[in-house]
Design an enzyme around this catalytic site. Structure first.
Site, mmCIF file in Angstrom:
data_model
loop_
_atom_site.group_PDB
_atom_site.id
_atom_site.type_symbol
_atom_site.label_atom_id
_atom_site.label_comp_id
_atom_site.label_asym_id
_atom_site.label_seq_id
_atom_site.Cartn_x
_atom_site.Cartn_y
_atom_site.Cartn_z
ATOM 1 C CE LYS A 281 -4.622 0.755 1.870
ATOM 2 N NZ LYS A 281 -5.545 0.437 2.954
ATOM 3 C CD GLU A 366 -20.015 -1.817 7.752
ATOM 4 O OE1 GLU A 366 -19.046 -1.087 7.482
ATOM 5 O OE2 GLU A 366 -20.283 -2.867 7.117
ATOM 6 N NE ARG A 394 -22.434 -3.027 3.086
ATOM 7 C CZ ARG A 394 -21.389 -3.501 2.429
ATOM 8 N NH1 ARG A 394 -20.183 -3.147 2.787
ATOM 9 N NH2 ARG A 394 -21.539 -4.327 1.417
#
Length: 630
Positions: A281, A366, A394
């Site tokens: 990353k 979630e 969600r």
């Protein structure tokens, strides 16, 4: 002329030599760093995905073939390679290109994404549609290791194992320790397992053995069992193999030539394949490599030192929440905090460091976060769940079924409520008022500023059932912090009474504002008072559920107009609730509703989007003056 200048449209990358790929990757990284330093955007994830995107573009034909980027944070290289490089100067700006894939922007964008763990489900649907049509395009999902923590991804994998067609899933592993490091053995095994000769030989051997009467099936089964035992010892990713999905990897995600070879072979197989690649990353920019979380989503910054260019502002709502959460945690050891892979973004990080045993990061899950919180509440704790508004969507069923119906004392802190800005329509928090109003037993609070947010958190601890507190992105309003108004469930706060009620010289108006729109209402009130000689009454709704209907009835009995100001869509809004009260009364009061007319809001700065939606002080002032002057 650089190599990147030769990329004018989709598929142009195939006109370059494979030996040119390292230099092209370097040019793309420099371009992304330069662009994002001016506009802001998702930097670290895009820098890590340069070579893997280039490799896919070498193997695929756009727009006929399809890539679905999970979340979409890593799609900048794809946009560059499909002819949108010259539009990057307006990346994430109002009227410019999106920071996420958008089908309305390019035929090469196959599917709109913005939320996690959706890509595998989407490509399975696309592959199934392809099979029904009888076409042969290549279809691929690119999903990160973080997104693989979402339960939806595993639901999709279960169906993927049943798919009787090619479907490539590229697992971009850039952070979590899913497997061993890239090595010669894994690379060699991967090449063999997707190679044509190996797969043809494997099928031939199995068919010959199965044709031997009596013993063939037993021999084939024994060989498979031995092979699987060896594979379990040597090859990572056996969870996918056990599901019946061919697994390849891990592969060096910065070796374009190797990935082109693996992807090309994988596309030739008649079954789903997962190719696991390892990337870094922030690769190519030392500050993003060192601080990938900070450079995940960043504003404009100085390339030389990595420092952001934004001036130091007053504390944000997130910072106010973070500080208050830490204070409450020190005072009450029953308080626990829950985050869904967003400890820094939601402000939970300070609590996490202070009380690691009382803070739980459940990953991008979630739904699980909310039911997990329900279990903690049932066990005697006071869970505080911090989520972004767009991600709370969600967990609607869990909020209703597991928390609301059971009246459990769970506190949900909803960050990024309202117009969010540059991330666009998938990240807007403009729907929460609508869906939260339907949850049984849920108290919903929208504080007007910094001190009000702290007071709301104190109040939430005293409640018997669930409480949701929603607040926007950005600097916390503090101009009314010297005011003190006790929290009483379902009661609005009168900020000032109008001195003109009943006077014939002007039509009277009351403002009924909620959350951060109180800030705008104060500005409009002050301007009307200064320029028109009368002072509208100003009320902070404070509670969305239960709504202060008594105060609303009082307003519509006394005033000619009630101006409701909120940063949410109109359907299911506070304004609709006020309209109902007006309809049920005999009053002649008229509703002036300042909310979001459209059901979606594009990307751009918060200021520019509020102007476009008519929710800035100038627009509201002009409309009110026009209406009450007629």
């Amino acid at each position: 002329m650089g190599l990147l200048d030769k990329i004018k449209k989709e598929n142009d990358i195939k006109n370059l030599d494979l030996d040119d790929m390292p230099e092209l990757a370097k040019e793309i990284r420099s371009f992304i760093i330069e662009s994002v330093s001016k506009t802001g955007g998702h930097l670290a994830s895009n820098l890590g995905a340069v070579e893997l995107t280039m490799a896919l573009h070498r193997c695929m034909d756009f727009p006929n073939d399809k890539i679905v980027f999970d979340v979409g944070h890593q799609s900048y290289t794809h946009k560059i390679l499909t002819g949108r490089k010259d539009e990057f100067y307006k990346l994430r700006q109002y009227g410019g290109i999106s920071g996420f894939p958008k089908t309305s922007e390019s035929e090469a964008d196959a599917f709109n994404t913005g939320h996690s763990s959706t890509s595998i489900s989407a490509v399975i649907g696309m592959v199934q549609a392809k099979m029904l049509r009888g076409t042969d395009e290549k279809i691929c999902a690119v999903i990160g290791d973080g997104s693989m923590t979402g339960g939806m991804a595993f639901e999709a994998l279960d169906q993927l194992s049943q798919l009787k067609s090619n479907c490539l899933i590229v697992l971009n592993d850039n952070e979590m320790s899913i497997s061993q490091n890239v090595g010669g053995l894994s690379s060699t095994l991967s090449k063999i397992r997707v190679g044509k000769s190996y797969n043809e030989f494997k099928s031939s051997v199995e068919n010959v053995l199965l044709d031997i009467p009596g013993v063939g099936q037993k021999v084939a089964k024994g060989i498979k069992k031995s092979k699987d035992s060896i594979k379990n010892m040597l090859v990572p990713g056996t969870i996918f193999g056990d599901m019946g999905i061919t697994y390849v990897g891990p592969i060096d995600g910065h070796d374009t030539e190797k990935m082109v070879e693996i992807f090309s072979d994988a596309f030739k197989l008649d079954r789903p394949v997962i190719v696991h690649i390892k990337t870094k990353k922030g690769k190519g920019y030392k500050f993003a490599e060192k601080y990938p979380e900070f450079f995940h989503g960043v504003g404009p910054f100085n390339i030389e030192n990595g420092h952001t260019l934004a001036e130091k502002k007053a504390p944000s709502y997130t910072e106010v929440f973070s500080k208050k959460l830490l204070q409450l945690g020190e005072e009450n050891d029953k308080i626990v905090a829950i985050t869904a892979a967003m400890a820094k973004g939601t402000g939970v990080r300070a609590f996490q460091k202070a009380f690691p045993e009382r803070c739980f990061d459940v990953g991008i899950a979630e739904q699980h976060a909310l039911t997990f919180a329900a279990g903690l509440a049932a066990g005697g704790n006071i869970p505080i769940v911090a989520l972004y508004s767009s991600f709370l969507q969600r967990g609607y069923d869990q909020l209703l079924h597991d928390i609301g119906l059971q009246k459990l004392h769970v506190i949900i802190m909803i960050d990024r409520s309202g117009i969010v800005g540059e991330d666009g329509e998938t990240h807007m928090g403009i729907y929460d008022t609508t869906f939260l109003r339907s949850i049984p037993n849920l108290t919903v609070i929208a504080p007007r500023g910094a001190k009000d947010l702290e007071d709301a958190m104190d109040y939430a601890l005293t409640c018997d059932g669930p409480v949701a507190i929603k607040y926007p992105k950005g600097t916390a309003y503090s101009e009314l912090d010297d005011r003190s108004f006790k929290y009483i469930r379902g009661k609005a706060e009168v900020i000032n009474f109008s001195s003109q009620v009943g006077e014939a010289r002007c039509k009277t108006v009351a403002f009924f504002a909620v959350g951060d729109m109180v800030r705008t209402a104060v500005e409009v009130r002050d301007r009307i008072k200064a320029e028109s000689g009368f002072e509208p009454e100003l009320i902070n709704a404070r509670f969305i559920c239960p709504l202060d209907t008594e105060r609303i009835k009082d307003i519509i009995d006394k005033f000619d107009y009630i101006a409701v100001m909120e940063e949410s869509i109109k359907r299911g809004s506070l304004g609709e609730a006020v309209a109902y009260e007006i309809a049920m009364s005999t009053s002649q009061c008229k509703l002036l509703h300042y909310a979001i007319d459209s059901e979606t809001v594009s990307h751009g700065s918060q200021r520019r989007l509020r102007e476009a939606c008519g929710l800035d002080a100038n627009s509201i002032y002009a409309d009110i003056i026009k209406k009450i002057s007629n």
